[in-house]
Design an enzyme around this catalytic site. Structure first.
Site, PDB file in Angstrom:
ATOM      1  N   CYS A  47       0.222   3.951   2.776  1.00 48.36           N
ATOM      2  CA  CYS A  47       0.578   4.148   4.407  1.00 48.36           C
ATOM      3  C   CYS A  47       1.730   3.663   4.639  1.00 48.36           C
ATOM      4  O   CYS A  47       2.566   4.420   5.086  1.00 48.36           O
ATOM      5  CB  CYS A  47       0.284   1.928   4.108  1.00 48.36           C
ATOM      6  SG  CYS A  47      -1.061   1.117   4.122  1.00 48.36           S
ATOM      7  N   CYS A  71       0.949  -1.832  -0.235  1.00 44.93           N
ATOM      8  CA  CYS A  71       0.136   0.424  -0.053  1.00 44.93           C
ATOM      9  C   CYS A  71       1.108   1.336   0.684  1.00 44.93           C
ATOM     10  O   CYS A  71       1.382   1.728   0.998  1.00 44.93           O
ATOM     11  CB  CYS A  71      -1.073  -0.363   1.197  1.00 44.93           C
ATOM     12  SG  CYS A  71      -1.958   1.365   1.128  1.00 44.93           S
TER      13      CYS A  71
END
Length: 328
Positions: free
Chosen positions: A34, A31
């Site tokens: 993230c 991700c």
């Protein structure tokens, strides 16, 4: 240790029970958002982490799928705030402004515990009997309480797990008496003054010091009145509890002697500083309470707290894919 990396449901549930507020960062290695917001989260954790008050965690949703499913995590990153074990707030997506806003609201409560490491050691989220060494934190929540073993324990007193509770010891109110009926929140030795305590850990730690609390009350007219610990031998990374004869044949990593002046009269606690270089990669501890500060055949211990830092450095891994949805 600012952020705790969660490796099991049990570890996370233990934190929910031991810390008043827990912030969870659900992320995935693939991700991109993230990775982008991680420095913001880490900075907030460094500023606001308070032992037993506010705990910051990271949970890899791909590795801990049960936790992600249990808390309805459908996108990464997702930040969830738990208060007293209950989910209270959620921040979905990489929104630094919103994340900062939500977590900063916890700062007021966090600062209330700043003075709790001294004085009577009482706070709304936990209890401390001695000051925490600067640059380190309470890592007692990493104790695997289910694997604790305590040899020569008086069965009429408390079990080993009471030593690692975050609550204020009952002995503090009575200056030693505490709860004499029912389940005591301290332990005492049985046939003689020695205790052997095996402490398995949930992760590898660097251990800086120990806080040993004892509300033993000296009584010259009662030779059964328990003593406070005096000599403690420490062993690391043992796979099981040591027998008393076995411990005599194995060199201790460190032997410490708690002097009378080391005990805080108000909190019944002594801070035991360790040779930090000897305790860098610790997966278990054995504390051998060899003797006490008197002539009794009873030894009493109310609390043990472990101060240090995480010895594990987890890599986020190479960014493989950009996206927000789990499994994309």
């Amino acid at each position: 240790m600012s952020v705790i990396n969660i490796s099991s449901n049990e570890q996370f549930n233990t934190l929910l029970n031991s810390s008043r507020v827990v912030v969870a960062d659900f992320y995935a290695d693939w991700c991109g958002p993230c990775k982008a917001i991680a420095p913001v989260y880490d900075s907030l954790a460094r500023q606001l982490t308070r032992p037993n008050q506010i705990t910051f965690t990271k949970i890899n949703g791909d590795q801990q799928k049960d936790l992600a499913q249990a808390y309805s995590v459908r996108a990464y990153p997702t930040f969830i705030v738990f208060e007293n074990g209950r989910k209270t707030q959620t921040v979905a997506g990489a929104d630094p402004r919103r994340l900062n806003e939500v977590i900063q609201k916890l700062a007021t409560e966090a600062t209330k515990s700043d003075g709790a490491a001294a004085g009577d050691g009482e706070s709304s989220g936990g209890w401390f009997g001695a000051t925490v060494a600067k640059g380190y934190s309470d890592v007692t929540d990493q104790v695997d309480v289910k694997g604790l073993e305590l040899l020569n324990r008086d069965n009429e007193r408390g079990e080993a797990r009471v030593l690692f509770g975050g609550t204020k010891p009952s002995g503090l109110a009575g200056k030693g008496k505490g709860k004499a009926e029912g389940k005591a929140d301290w332990v005492e030795s049985d046939t003689d003054e020695q205790l052997m305590l095996y402490i398995p850990l949930q992760s590898t730690l660097k251990v800086h010091s120990l806080h040993i609390t004892s509300f033993a009350v000296p009584d010259e007219d009662d030779d059964e009145a328990p003593m406070r610990p005096k000599t403690i031998k420490l062993y690391v990374n043992r796979s099981h509890v040591l027998g008393f004869d076995e411990a005599d044949d194995i060199p201790a990593v460190q032997t410490v002697e708690i002097k009378e002046e080391d005990w805080d009269a108000k909190t019944g606690t002594a801070r035991v500083d360790l040779r930090f270089v000897k305790f860098q990669n610790v997966t278990s501890l054995v504390l051998f309470f060899v003797d006490g500060d008197g002539d009794s055949e009873k030894l009493r211990v109310d609390r043990v707290r472990i101060i240090g830092d995480s010895g594990e450095k987890r890599s986020m891994g190479k960014l493989e894919k950009i996206g927000d949805e789990p499994g994309e």
